[in-house]
Every structure is written in structure tokens, then in C-alpha cells.
Design a protein around this motif. Structure first.
Motif, mmCIF file in Angstrom:
data_model
loop_
_atom_site.group_PDB
_atom_site.id
_atom_site.type_symbol
_atom_site.label_atom_id
_atom_site.label_comp_id
_atom_site.label_asym_id
_atom_site.label_seq_id
_atom_site.Cartn_x
_atom_site.Cartn_y
_atom_site.Cartn_z
ATOM 1 N N ALA A 92 -2.714 70.344 -83.766
ATOM 2 C CA ALA A 92 -2.501 71.575 -83.000
ATOM 3 C C ALA A 92 -1.145 72.195 -83.309
ATOM 4 O O ALA A 92 -1.018 73.423 -83.413
ATOM 5 N N ARG A 93 -0.119 71.360 -83.507
ATOM 6 C CA ARG A 93 1.209 71.894 -83.821
ATOM 7 C C ARG A 93 1.240 72.466 -85.229
ATOM 8 O O ARG A 93 1.880 73.487 -85.491
ATOM 9 N N ILE A 94 0.549 71.810 -86.149
ATOM 10 C CA ILE A 94 0.469 72.337 -87.522
ATOM 11 C C ILE A 94 -0.243 73.683 -87.522
ATOM 12 O O ILE A 94 0.195 74.644 -88.161
ATOM 13 N N GLU A 95 -1.351 73.756 -86.774
ATOM 14 C CA GLU A 95 -2.082 75.018 -86.689
ATOM 15 C C GLU A 95 -1.222 76.114 -86.073
ATOM 16 O O GLU A 95 -1.252 77.279 -86.509
ATOM 17 N N ARG A 100 1.521 81.216 -86.467
ATOM 18 C CA ARG A 100 2.749 81.985 -86.236
ATOM 19 C C ARG A 100 3.268 82.578 -87.542
ATOM 20 O O ARG A 100 3.742 83.715 -87.574
ATOM 21 N N THR A 101 3.159 81.824 -88.619
ATOM 22 C CA THR A 101 3.619 82.321 -89.919
ATOM 23 C C THR A 101 2.813 83.528 -90.376
ATOM 24 O O THR A 101 3.355 84.503 -90.895
ATOM 25 N N LEU A 102 1.494 83.463 -90.188
ATOM 26 C CA LEU A 102 0.609 84.499 -90.703
ATOM 27 C C LEU A 102 0.504 85.718 -89.784
ATOM 28 O O LEU A 102 0.291 86.831 -90.265
ATOM 29 N N GLU A 103 0.635 85.517 -88.486
ATOM 30 C CA GLU A 103 0.274 86.579 -87.550
ATOM 31 C C GLU A 103 1.433 87.132 -86.737
ATOM 32 O O GLU A 103 1.245 88.070 -85.958
ATOM 33 N N THR A 104 2.621 86.566 -86.878
ATOM 34 C CA THR A 104 3.755 87.063 -86.100
ATOM 35 C C THR A 104 4.961 87.293 -87.000
ATOM 36 O O THR A 104 4.986 86.848 -88.150
ATOM 37 N N LEU A 105 5.951 87.967 -86.442
ATOM 38 C CA LEU A 105 7.210 88.200 -87.136
ATOM 39 C C LEU A 105 8.355 87.758 -86.234
ATOM 40 O O LEU A 105 8.266 87.878 -85.005
#
Length: 360
Positions: A92-95, A100-105
């Protein structure tokens, strides 16, 4: 006491193909390759003792992998998961890091850094880097793209690529374009020579000594280039360059001209010139698709080999160097081989559009 009765292996064709592929490995997974060779030898009807003697192994080893294959088939040849320290980071933490990397800034930047993500997620920097590496994430990288909005994009691609793949007989196909505003630059101080272990060095600042524009036509069959520099970049200069091409091409050949729809190419002066010459045929590339014009590849070679690292104290010196480069190129011309069909290009663009539409 007689020898024990061995269970037939009964290989299927798919299993045999897989075993042969595993056994042929030479540099990686040698243990797995050896096990595959044991099973293939046993499947040929040999007993464990004969297989062991042929492969230089212990008979118990052969018997172990024969029995494992009988019980578990191909899966039995692979190593079982080894015991070790339990994972300390849950899926869950890896996901969460990936999402967060792909969908947030981050609030203070345009992209995540490993240190910023480590601080935000409560993980170590090395852990974030391992996660990114495992899933191919590179937030620091940025690529550009430009899709053509030309309504005749498909027709123009098929027209131009058709010329490249199958040039017409009794004709010449010329890719024409201009490399405008080539600057005659000279460094503020002399270039320092190379030394062992050290590249050539130059100052970051320079002096400008004017510009020139190169008009060029690439013969796609021979690779030869017709080129001429002009001080300005207008329809008048393009008309003069067409006269140069007209004088260079044998009168018995039709001329197929591949060029973009830049304003200089569409003025009444140019249109009237072309109308008066029925042997000339114009093929336009789509808007925002300069990659379809092969002469751009020649311009890239000119920039890389002559202009980018050159030092020119005058426009005359620059044009002389360009002319010398074209002459050297034409002395041993080598055409650029076009490998993509129109269908391949259009399918690639379709995949790009479908993928990005689904991503958004």
C-alpha cells in the motif's frame, strides 16, 4: 534387487520447446539450463545413471529433478522462494508513492524529486529511488510533442511516403527547405586545444557577425544536395533557388518537389513560376510535420558537424564553410533510407493518441 520402475515423463510439445529454450542458455540461469537438460535426457528414455554419467552429475541429482518435473512439471524446475528478512514496506505504501508521483505535484515545484518524495511519504531517499527505478518512473525527465492539425494529414503522409518508398521513374524527387538565420558566431577568446583526459574548451560568450539562410534540395535517390546561401529569406530568394534547381536537373526528368506550406512557398510569385513549368509537381508535407521532410536530416548533420562548434568571423566565411560541407557531402553522397511505411506511421500516431486519451 532390481532397479525401480521410472515414471514416464510424457512431454508435451509446448514443454519440449520450453525445455529446449532453457537448455540453450549460455550465460545466464545456468542452474535452470542444467535442469532442463536433465529432463530432456530423461524424456529420451535414459535411466538416471546413464543421464548422470553423460552430464557429469550425481545420480541423486538427476533423480531429484526427474521427480520434481513429474510432480510439478516446468514449475518444479525453478527455485522456490528463499527465506530472508521480511519486507518492511507494505504494498500500500509503494502504491501510494507511485500514485503521488504520477498524479500530484509538490507545492513548491513542477515535478517531484527523490528527496521531496521521501520527505512527503516518510520513506528514505534510497527507498523512493528503488521504487521509481522498479516501475520506470523518471519525474525529472520531460519530452515534447506536436500533433499536426492538418485536415489532410493522412493524404499528405501517404503521398510523401509513397514518393520515398517508390520514387517514380524518369523523375527526380527533391526534398526542399530552408535553414534560416544561421549565425556567424565567433568566440570572445580563442578555442583551447584538447589534451589527454580533457576535451576542447571554449568560452560561453560569443560575438555575432551576421546571419545567412541556406536553401537546400536533397535528392532522395542519390543523396546529393543542391544548396545556396542567401542573405535574406523571402519568396524572391526562394524563386532564385528554384532557378538554381531548374538549371541543375536534366530537362528530360520530371521534378517532384517535397516541401512544407510555409508562406514563402505559397506566394503568387512562386505559384506562377511553378504553373509555367508543367514538369514540376509539388507535394506538401502536413503542417507541424517537418520530420517528414528528409532534407531536415541533412540540416541536422550540417549543424552537428560544421556549425555548432564552428567559429566564423564573417558571413562570407560561414557561407564558404557551408559550401565546402555540401561539396564534401556530394563527393561521397549517401541517401537516407526511409524505413517506415505510411501505415506504420499512422498506426503509431493512432496508438499515441489512444493512449493519451485513455490516460486523461
Amino acid at each position: 534387487m532390481g532397479s525401480p520402475v521410472l515414471t514416464p515423463l510424457g512431454l508435451t510439445e509446448a514443454e519440449r520447446v520450453e525445455l529446449v529454450a532453457l537448455a540453450s542458455r549460455r550465460s545466464t540461469a545456468q542452474a535452470l539450463a542444467q535442469r532442463a537438460r536433465i529432463v530432456l535426457a530423461c524424456a529420451a528414455g535414459d535411466r538416471n545413471k546413464a543421464v548422470a554419467a553423460r552430464l557429469g552429475l550425481d545420480r541423486q541429482t538427476v533423480g531429484k529433478w526427474r521427480q520434481r518435473f513429474v510432480e510439478q512439471r516446468l514449475d518444479g524446475l525453478r527455485d522456490e522462494p528463499r527465506t530472508g528478512a521480511p519486507r518492511t514496506i507494505a504494498d500500500a505504501r509503494i502504491e501510494a508513492v507511485i500514485v503521488r508521483t504520477l498524479e500530484t505535484l509538490p507545492p513548491d515545484a513542477t515535478h517531484w524529486s527523490s528527496r521531496g518524495m521521501a520527505k512527503a511519504s516518510g520513506l528514505s531517499v534510497s527507498t523512493v529511488q528503488r521504487i521509481w527505478r522498479a516501475f520506470g518512473l523518471q519525474p525529472h525527465r520531460l519530452e515534447t510533442f506536436k500533433l499536426s492539425s492538418d485536415p489532410d494529414f493522412v493524404a499528405k503522409v501517404r503521398d510523401v511516403v509513397g514518393l520515398y518508398v517508390s520514387p517514380p521513374e524518369h523523375a527526380i524527387v527533391l526534398c526542399v527547405d530552408e535553414k534560416s538565420q544561421i549565425q556567424a558566431l565567433d568566440r570572445s577568446q580563442p578555442l583551447l586545444p584538447r589534451r589527454p583526459g580533457q576535451p576542447a574548451r571554449r568560452t560561453h560568450d560569443y560575438k555575432r557577425h551576421g546571419t545567412t539562410s541556406l536553401f537546400a534540395a536533397l535528392d532522395i535517390v542519390t543523396g546529393k544536395v543542391i544548396g545556396k546561401c542567401f542573405s535574406r529569406h523571402r519568396a524572391a530568394e526562394f524563386r532564385k533557388f528554384l532557378d538554381v534547381i531548374e538549371a541543375s536537373v536534366p530537362k528530360t526528368l520530371d521534378v517532384h518537389l517535397v516541401m512544407d506550406n510555409y508562406a514563402t512557398h505559397k506566394t503568387p510569385l512562386i505559384r506562377n513560376w511553378l504553373v509555367r513549368r508543367p514538369r514540376w509537381h509539388v507535394h506538401l508535407t502536413p503542417t507541424s510535420a517537418s520530420w517528414l521532410n528528409q532534407v531536415e536530416r541533412f540540416f541536422a548533420a550540417l549543424t552537428d558537424k560544421k556549425i555548432r562548434r564552428g567559429a566564423h568571423r564573417s558571413v562570407a566565411q560561414l557561407t564558404t564553410d557551408i559550401a565546402a560541407f555540401i561539396a564534401a557531402h556530394n563527393a561521397e553522397p549517401k541517401p537516407f533510407r526511409w524505413t517506415k511505411s505510411a501505415d506504420d506511421i499512422l498506426a503509431s500516431i493512432e496508438r499515441f493518441c489512444v493512449y493519451n486519451a485513455s490516460a486523461t
